[in-house]
Scaffold this motif. Structure first.
Motif, PDB file in Angstrom:
ATOM      1  N   ILE A  24       3.346  -7.578   5.064  1.00  0.00           N
ATOM      2  CA  ILE A  24       3.257  -8.134   6.402  1.00  0.00           C
ATOM      3  C   ILE A  24       2.959  -6.817   7.581  1.00  0.00           C
ATOM      4  CG2 ILE A  24       4.571 -10.143   5.942  1.00  0.00           C
ATOM      5  CD1 ILE A  24       7.071  -8.670   7.095  1.00  0.00           C
ATOM      6  N   GLY A  25       2.753  -5.767   6.875  1.00  0.00           N
ATOM      7  CA  GLY A  25       2.264  -4.757   8.101  1.00  0.00           C
ATOM      8  C   GLY A  25       3.393  -3.818   8.432  1.00  0.00           C
ATOM      9  N   ASP A  26       4.635  -4.104   7.862  1.00  0.00           N
ATOM     10  CA  ASP A  26       5.677  -2.937   8.317  1.00  0.00           C
ATOM     11  C   ASP A  26       5.525  -1.828   7.463  1.00  0.00           C
ATOM     12  OD1 ASP A  26       7.117  -4.952   9.694  1.00  0.00           O
ATOM     13  OD2 ASP A  26       8.242  -5.613   7.993  1.00  0.00           O
ATOM     14  N   ILE A  27       5.872  -0.767   8.060  1.00  0.00           N
ATOM     15  CA  ILE A  27       5.397   0.803   7.441  1.00  0.00           C
ATOM     16  C   ILE A  27       6.859   1.373   7.354  1.00  0.00           C
ATOM     17  CG2 ILE A  27       4.681   3.010   7.867  1.00  0.00           C
ATOM     18  CD1 ILE A  27       2.183   1.805   9.239  1.00  0.00           C
ATOM     19  N   PHE A  28       7.153   1.763   6.180  1.00  0.00           N
ATOM     20  CA  PHE A  28       8.308   2.472   5.735  1.00  0.00           C
ATOM     21  C   PHE A  28       7.921   3.828   5.203  1.00  0.00           C
ATOM     22  CE2 PHE A  28       8.711  -1.854   4.796  1.00  0.00           C
ATOM     23  CZ  PHE A  28       9.870  -1.970   5.368  1.00  0.00           C
ATOM     24  N   ASN A  29       8.781   4.953   5.875  1.00  0.00           N
ATOM     25  CA  ASN A  29       8.294   6.347   5.625  1.00  0.00           C
ATOM     26  C   ASN A  29       9.666   7.057   4.654  1.00  0.00           C
ATOM     27  OD1 ASN A  29       6.088   7.216   7.269  1.00  0.00           O
ATOM     28  ND2 ASN A  29       7.373   6.104   8.593  1.00  0.00           N
ATOM     29  N   PHE A  30       9.076   7.678   3.744  1.00  0.00           N
ATOM     30  CA  PHE A  30      10.332   8.077   2.729  1.00  0.00           C
ATOM     31  C   PHE A  30      10.020   9.689   2.967  1.00  0.00           C
ATOM     32  CE2 PHE A  30       9.516   3.979   1.646  1.00  0.00           C
ATOM     33  CZ  PHE A  30      11.109   3.499   1.239  1.00  0.00           C
ATOM     34  N   GLU A  56       0.829  -1.153  -0.037  1.00  0.00           N
ATOM     35  CA  GLU A  56      -0.014   0.030  -0.205  1.00  0.00           C
ATOM     36  C   GLU A  56       0.967   1.222   0.035  1.00  0.00           C
ATOM     37  OE1 GLU A  56      -3.815   0.456   2.556  1.00  0.00           O
ATOM     38  OE2 GLU A  56      -2.182   1.755   3.554  1.00  0.00           O
ATOM     39  N   VAL A  57       0.646   2.264  -0.889  1.00  0.00           N
ATOM     40  CA  VAL A  57       1.686   3.306  -1.073  1.00  0.00           C
ATOM     41  C   VAL A  57       0.692   4.205  -1.200  1.00  0.00           C
ATOM     42  CG1 VAL A  57       2.881   4.576  -2.739  1.00  0.00           C
ATOM     43  CG2 VAL A  57       3.016   2.084  -2.853  1.00  0.00           C
ATOM     44  N   THR A  58       0.846   5.214  -0.226  1.00  0.00           N
ATOM     45  CA  THR A  58       0.198   6.419   0.330  1.00  0.00           C
ATOM     46  C   THR A  58       1.089   7.704  -0.270  1.00  0.00           C
ATOM     47  OG1 THR A  58      -0.902   5.415   1.884  1.00  0.00           O
ATOM     48  CG2 THR A  58      -0.982   7.964   1.954  1.00  0.00           C
ATOM     49  N   VAL A  59       0.773   8.645  -1.072  1.00  0.00           N
ATOM     50  CA  VAL A  59       1.558   9.925  -1.526  1.00  0.00           C
ATOM     51  C   VAL A  59       0.666  11.095  -1.071  1.00  0.00           C
ATOM     52  CG1 VAL A  59       2.273  10.888  -3.760  1.00  0.00           C
ATOM     53  CG2 VAL A  59       1.994   8.508  -3.720  1.00  0.00           C
ATOM     54  N   TYR A  60       1.881  11.736  -0.445  1.00  0.00           N
ATOM     55  CA  TYR A  60       1.319  13.298   0.178  1.00  0.00           C
ATOM     56  C   TYR A  60       1.946  14.348  -0.692  1.00  0.00           C
ATOM     57  CZ  TYR A  60      -0.123  10.369   4.384  1.00  0.00           C
ATOM     58  OH  TYR A  60      -0.652   9.519   5.175  1.00  0.00           O
ATOM     59  N   THR A  61       0.895  15.067  -1.375  1.00  0.00           N
ATOM     60  CA  THR A  61       1.391  16.157  -2.114  1.00  0.00           C
ATOM     61  C   THR A  61       1.412  17.168  -1.213  1.00  0.00           C
ATOM     62  OG1 THR A  61       0.521  15.235  -4.062  1.00  0.00           O
ATOM     63  CG2 THR A  61       1.161  17.616  -4.084  1.00  0.00           C
ATOM     64  N   PRO A  77       6.071  16.517  -3.841  1.00  0.00           N
ATOM     65  CA  PRO A  77       5.483  15.625  -2.905  1.00  0.00           C
ATOM     66  C   PRO A  77       6.317  15.646  -1.766  1.00  0.00           C
ATOM     67  CG  PRO A  77       7.279  14.742  -4.456  1.00  0.00           C
ATOM     68  CD  PRO A  77       7.105  15.949  -4.962  1.00  0.00           C
ATOM     69  N   ALA A  78       5.475  15.559  -0.680  1.00  0.00           N
ATOM     70  CA  ALA A  78       5.950  15.960   0.804  1.00  0.00           C
ATOM     71  C   ALA A  78       6.425  14.592   1.273  1.00  0.00           C
ATOM     72  CB  ALA A  78       4.901  16.450   1.738  1.00  0.00           C
ATOM     73  N   LYS A  79       5.608  13.356   1.147  1.00  0.00           N
ATOM     74  CA  LYS A  79       6.374  12.051   1.601  1.00  0.00           C
ATOM     75  C   LYS A  79       5.534  11.216   0.958  1.00  0.00           C
ATOM     76  CE  LYS A  79       3.465  11.800   5.788  1.00  0.00           C
ATOM     77  NZ  LYS A  79       3.500  11.691   7.121  1.00  0.00           N
ATOM     78  N   VAL A  80       6.276   9.968   1.187  1.00  0.00           N
ATOM     79  CA  VAL A  80       5.565   8.692   0.529  1.00  0.00           C
ATOM     80  C   VAL A  80       5.562   7.810   1.570  1.00  0.00           C
ATOM     81  CG1 VAL A  80       5.704   6.803  -0.927  1.00  0.00           C
ATOM     82  CG2 VAL A  80       6.004   9.056  -1.709  1.00  0.00           C
ATOM     83  N   VAL A  81       4.581   6.891   2.059  1.00  0.00           N
ATOM     84  CA  VAL A  81       4.485   5.967   3.084  1.00  0.00           C
ATOM     85  C   VAL A  81       4.118   4.665   2.536  1.00  0.00           C
ATOM     86  CG1 VAL A  81       3.439   5.218   5.353  1.00  0.00           C
ATOM     87  CG2 VAL A  81       3.871   7.775   4.892  1.00  0.00           C
ATOM     88  N   VAL A  82       5.008   3.698   2.547  1.00  0.00           N
ATOM     89  CA  VAL A  82       4.674   2.223   2.310  1.00  0.00           C
ATOM     90  C   VAL A  82       4.514   1.396   3.166  1.00  0.00           C
ATOM     91  CG1 VAL A  82       5.447   0.509   0.750  1.00  0.00           C
ATOM     92  CG2 VAL A  82       6.173   2.753   0.263  1.00  0.00           C
TER      93      VAL A  82
END
Length: 154
Positions: free
Chosen positions: A102-108, A14-19, A93-98
């Motif tokens: 397995i539910g691990d969250i990665f912040n970019f 699941e990729v969430t993009v914050y503009t 883009p402000a950030k991307v959260v993936v």
């Protein structure tokens, strides 16, 4: 099953993009993402929206499928390709959260204007010392990022 008779495993991220919420942060250009992990990378994936727009302040969620495990997520590549070949748009883009399968969250954290159609790489936002970076790809990306920053600030 693939041609070798091995069962194909579908891994959904699941990729969430914050503009960013800045003036002119929006774009109507096509946005592509590549997920890069310790065991490989997923081919470039277009982030489809109803309409191609990433509006100022938007939060957009996408599902990216991988046919094989890519391991621990290390970085992402973002590419912005012009939707209208004559009109140039910038995008902030402000950030991307993936979220991994397995539910691990990665912040970019990005907080960076993207004005061209080049590949832009972003490392995961973990606070690591250079000596704590164990993956060779992550070490290479860190060195490349430092070189870019030296060019900007020197």
């Amino acid at each position: 099953m693939d041609r070798l008779g091995e069962k194909m495993v579908k891994m959904d991220y699941e990729v969430t993009v914050y503009t960013g919420d800045l003036a002119f942060a929006s774009t109507c250009d096509n946005i592509f993402i590549t997920l890069v992990g310790t065991d490989g990378e997923r081919e470039r994936h277009k982030l489809h929206k109803l309409g191609p727009f990433f509006h100022k302040g938007d939060v957009s969620t996408f599902h990216v499928s991988c046919s094989k495990a890519i391991g621990q997520l290390l970085l992402i590549h973002l590419v912005k390709q012009s939707h209208f070949w004559k009109i140039k748009h910038s995008w902030y883009p402000a950030k991307v959260v993936v979220r991994s399968p397995i539910g691990d969250i990665f912040n970019f954290p990005i907080y960076h204007w993207i004005t061209d159609s080049n590949v832009h790489s972003f490392r995961e936002g973990k606070a690591l010392l250079a000596s704590d970076e164990t993956n060779s790809l992550a070490q290479y990306e860190r060195k490349k990022e430092l070189q870019t920053r030296k060019q900007v600030y020197w």
